[in-house]
Design a protein around this motif. Structure first.
Motif, PDB file in Angstrom:
ATOM      1  N   ALA A 173       3.293  -7.853 -12.621  1.00  0.00           N
ATOM      2  CA  ALA A 173       2.265  -7.502 -11.639  1.00  0.00           C
ATOM      3  C   ALA A 173       1.377  -8.697 -11.303  1.00  0.00           C
ATOM      4  CB  ALA A 173       1.420  -6.341 -12.164  1.00  0.00           C
ATOM      5  N   HIS A 174       0.982  -9.460 -12.314  1.00  0.00           N
ATOM      6  CA  HIS A 174       0.115 -10.612 -12.064  1.00  0.00           C
ATOM      7  C   HIS A 174       0.806 -11.665 -11.204  1.00  0.00           C
ATOM      8  CE1 HIS A 174      -2.738  -9.791 -15.689  1.00  0.00           C
ATOM      9  NE2 HIS A 174      -3.199  -9.268 -14.578  1.00  0.00           N
ATOM     10  N   VAL A 175       2.069 -11.926 -11.511  1.00  0.00           N
ATOM     11  CA  VAL A 175       2.803 -12.921 -10.713  1.00  0.00           C
ATOM     12  C   VAL A 175       2.956 -12.438  -9.276  1.00  0.00           C
ATOM     13  CG1 VAL A 175       5.026 -14.074 -10.409  1.00  0.00           C
ATOM     14  CG2 VAL A 175       4.005 -13.921 -12.688  1.00  0.00           C
ATOM     15  N   MET A 176       3.293 -11.171  -9.107  1.00  0.00           N
ATOM     16  CA  MET A 176       3.445 -10.649  -7.749  1.00  0.00           C
ATOM     17  C   MET A 176       2.122 -10.694  -6.994  1.00  0.00           C
ATOM     18  SD  MET A 176       5.219  -7.150  -6.401  1.00  0.00           S
ATOM     19  CE  MET A 176       5.275  -6.826  -4.630  1.00  0.00           C
ATOM     20  N   LEU A 177       1.027 -10.368  -7.669  1.00  0.00           N
ATOM     21  CA  LEU A 177      -0.284 -10.455  -7.025  1.00  0.00           C
ATOM     22  C   LEU A 177      -0.561 -11.870  -6.538  1.00  0.00           C
ATOM     23  CD1 LEU A 177      -2.683  -8.427  -9.365  1.00  0.00           C
ATOM     24  CD2 LEU A 177      -1.969  -7.818  -7.052  1.00  0.00           C
ATOM     25  N   SER A 178      -0.309 -12.848  -7.405  1.00  0.00           N
ATOM     26  CA  SER A 178      -0.597 -14.234  -7.051  1.00  0.00           C
ATOM     27  C   SER A 178       0.195 -14.674  -5.833  1.00  0.00           C
ATOM     28  CB  SER A 178      -0.291 -15.143  -8.246  1.00  0.00           C
ATOM     29  OG  SER A 178      -0.670 -16.476  -7.959  1.00  0.00           O
ATOM     30  N   VAL A 179       1.488 -14.380  -5.835  1.00  0.00           N
ATOM     31  CA  VAL A 179       2.332 -14.785  -4.707  1.00  0.00           C
ATOM     32  C   VAL A 179       1.937 -14.031  -3.440  1.00  0.00           C
ATOM     33  CG1 VAL A 179       4.679 -14.923  -3.815  1.00  0.00           C
ATOM     34  CG2 VAL A 179       4.235 -15.429  -6.228  1.00  0.00           C
ATOM     35  N   TRP A 203       1.526  -1.984 -11.993  1.00  0.00           N
ATOM     36  CA  TRP A 203       2.213  -2.341 -10.744  1.00  0.00           C
ATOM     37  C   TRP A 203       1.163  -2.862  -9.771  1.00  0.00           C
ATOM     38  CZ3 TRP A 203       1.618   2.582 -12.656  1.00  0.00           C
ATOM     39  CH2 TRP A 203       0.894   3.519 -11.896  1.00  0.00           C
ATOM     40  N   ILE A 204       1.527  -3.062  -8.532  1.00  0.00           N
ATOM     41  CA  ILE A 204       0.561  -3.573  -7.556  1.00  0.00           C
ATOM     42  C   ILE A 204       0.573  -2.701  -6.304  1.00  0.00           C
ATOM     43  CG2 ILE A 204       1.101  -5.918  -8.368  1.00  0.00           C
ATOM     44  CD1 ILE A 204       1.705  -5.952  -4.971  1.00  0.00           C
ATOM     45  N   GLU A 205      -0.469  -2.858  -5.505  1.00  0.00           N
ATOM     46  CA  GLU A 205      -0.527  -2.225  -4.190  1.00  0.00           C
ATOM     47  C   GLU A 205      -0.913  -3.271  -3.156  1.00  0.00           C
ATOM     48  OE1 GLU A 205      -1.852   2.366  -5.305  1.00  0.00           O
ATOM     49  OE2 GLU A 205      -3.386   0.926  -4.685  1.00  0.00           O
ATOM     50  N   VAL A 206      -0.336  -3.151  -1.962  1.00  0.00           N
ATOM     51  CA  VAL A 206      -0.724  -4.010  -0.843  1.00  0.00           C
ATOM     52  C   VAL A 206      -1.372  -3.149   0.238  1.00  0.00           C
ATOM     53  CG1 VAL A 206       1.027  -5.768  -1.290  1.00  0.00           C
ATOM     54  CG2 VAL A 206       1.572  -3.849   0.227  1.00  0.00           C
ATOM     55  N   TYR A 207      -2.274  -3.763   0.965  1.00  0.00           N
ATOM     56  CA  TYR A 207      -3.027  -3.043   1.996  1.00  0.00           C
ATOM     57  C   TYR A 207      -2.256  -3.088   3.309  1.00  0.00           C
ATOM     58  CZ  TYR A 207      -7.296  -1.235   4.208  1.00  0.00           C
ATOM     59  OH  TYR A 207      -8.221  -0.461   4.852  1.00  0.00           O
ATOM     60  N   HIS A 208      -1.972  -1.906   3.859  1.00  0.00           N
ATOM     61  CA  HIS A 208      -1.127  -1.797   5.057  1.00  0.00           C
ATOM     62  C   HIS A 208      -1.587  -0.601   5.878  1.00  0.00           C
ATOM     63  CE1 HIS A 208       2.354  -1.816   7.655  1.00  0.00           C
ATOM     64  NE2 HIS A 208       2.754  -0.635   7.228  1.00  0.00           N
ATOM     65  N   LYS A 209      -2.012  -0.866   7.106  1.00  0.00           N
ATOM     66  CA  LYS A 209      -2.457   0.192   8.023  1.00  0.00           C
ATOM     67  C   LYS A 209      -3.514   1.090   7.383  1.00  0.00           C
ATOM     68  CE  LYS A 209       1.739   0.354  10.836  1.00  0.00           C
ATOM     69  NZ  LYS A 209       2.866   1.198  11.353  1.00  0.00           N
ATOM     70  N   ASN A 210      -4.525   0.450   6.810  1.00  0.00           N
ATOM     71  CA  ASN A 210      -5.679   1.142   6.229  1.00  0.00           C
ATOM     72  C   ASN A 210      -5.362   1.941   4.972  1.00  0.00           C
ATOM     73  OD1 ASN A 210      -7.405   0.205   8.320  1.00  0.00           O
ATOM     74  ND2 ASN A 210      -6.690   1.859   9.647  1.00  0.00           N
ATOM     75  N   ARG A 211      -4.181   1.734   4.391  1.00  0.00           N
ATOM     76  CA  ARG A 211      -3.815   2.434   3.169  1.00  0.00           C
ATOM     77  C   ARG A 211      -3.247   1.456   2.151  1.00  0.00           C
ATOM     78  NH1 ARG A 211      -3.298   5.994   7.282  1.00  0.00           N
ATOM     79  NH2 ARG A 211      -3.798   8.195   6.869  1.00  0.00           N
TER      80      ARG A 211
END
Length: 268
Positions: A173-179, A203-211
């Motif tokens: 998760a940390h590596v994916m966040l950094s990239v 795990w991680i979440e990315v911001y997409h269309k206000n969600r």
């Protein structure tokens, strides 16, 4: 939507009695944009009246103080989560998730992986949406690691984990966040539960269309209704499930953790 029963237990044993034990727990899944949590019960041993509050990341935080001598500290959290990824509610954009955090500052290994991701994004067809870009990053992170328990600690940075090519879900998760943050995405760390893991998961979440949309680099897949969120933040340091300080003489600690998630059948 899934109705998930969760049961999370942590036991901490001390080699000799400790006193003046102050603790802070982020162990209760909170109702949020993709889940509703009900029937939560927390049992702490030794028994103590803990104070409950909500932190700046909307995580449930319990704090307490045990002055008398004790050789163990246990807590158990149970409840039900109704998880519905298909109807995740919108959230206000927060720019702090675009920037490096303490455990995700890139070094040579992260920068090399970021360039590999950028090359793929330039040469392969991609819609360019935050989720599509994150899926490419997730695939590269997954390929860069060998899942290896006890190869890292909670203090291991993304750069350190990637440089050795092995780690656990927190490191993925940390590596994916950094990239993600260095290819222009807004991304945050999630601590939670997943059926079949036997422990907490990250795990991680990315911001997409206000969600916020979840991706699990440890398994190289999108997050679905089997995942229960406990806490989120910039990295693990914002989501530590249990921390504390105490007084004692040459005390050694042993920790035991068990987590289970079971589906309760379709919601009617």
């Amino acid at each position: 939507m899934k109705k998930l029963y969760f049961d999370y237990e942590m036991k901490l044993s001390f080699s000799s009695p400790v006193t003046d034990h102050r603790f802070q727990l982020r162990c209760i899944p909170a109702t949020g944009p993709r889940q509703q949590v009900v029937d939560t019960k927390v049992v702490i041993e030794p028994h103590v009246e803990a104070e409950t509050a909500i932190d700046s990341f909307d995580s449930v935080v319990m704090t307490g103080f045990i002055p008398e001598p004790h050789t163990c500290f246990n807590y158990r959290v149970t409840g039900i989560a109704f998880v519905d990824n298909d109807n995740t509610k919108p959230e206000v954009y927060k720019p702090l998730y675009r920037f490096d955090s303490a455990l995700t500052v890139p070094g040579p290994a992260i920068k090399a992986l970021t360039e590999r991701c950028k090359n793929r994004l330039r040469t392969e067809y991609n819609s360019g949406s935050p989720v599509a870009v994150a899926q490419v990053v997730m695939d590269e992170v997954y390929k860069a690691f060998t899942y290896t328990p006890r190869s890292t600690t909670v203090r291991t940075t993304a750069e350190e984990a990637l440089a050795q090519g092995k780690g656990v879900c927190q490191d993925y998760a940390h590596v994916m966040l950094s990239v993600c943050r260095h290819v222009g995405l807004t991304a945050r760390y999630i601590a939670g539960l997943l059926g079949g893991e036997g422990a907490t998961h990250a795990w991680i979440e990315v911001y997409h269309k206000n969600r916020w949309i979840g991706l699990d680099p440890t398994h190289n897949r999108m997050v679905d209704d089997n995942y229960i969120t406990i806490a989120h933040g910039r990295d693990y340091r914002d989501c530590m499930l249990d921390i504390g300080i105490f007084s004692g003489n040459n005390v050694k600690q042993e920790q035991w953790v068990n987590a289970s998630v079971h589906e309760q059948g379709p919601h009617v």
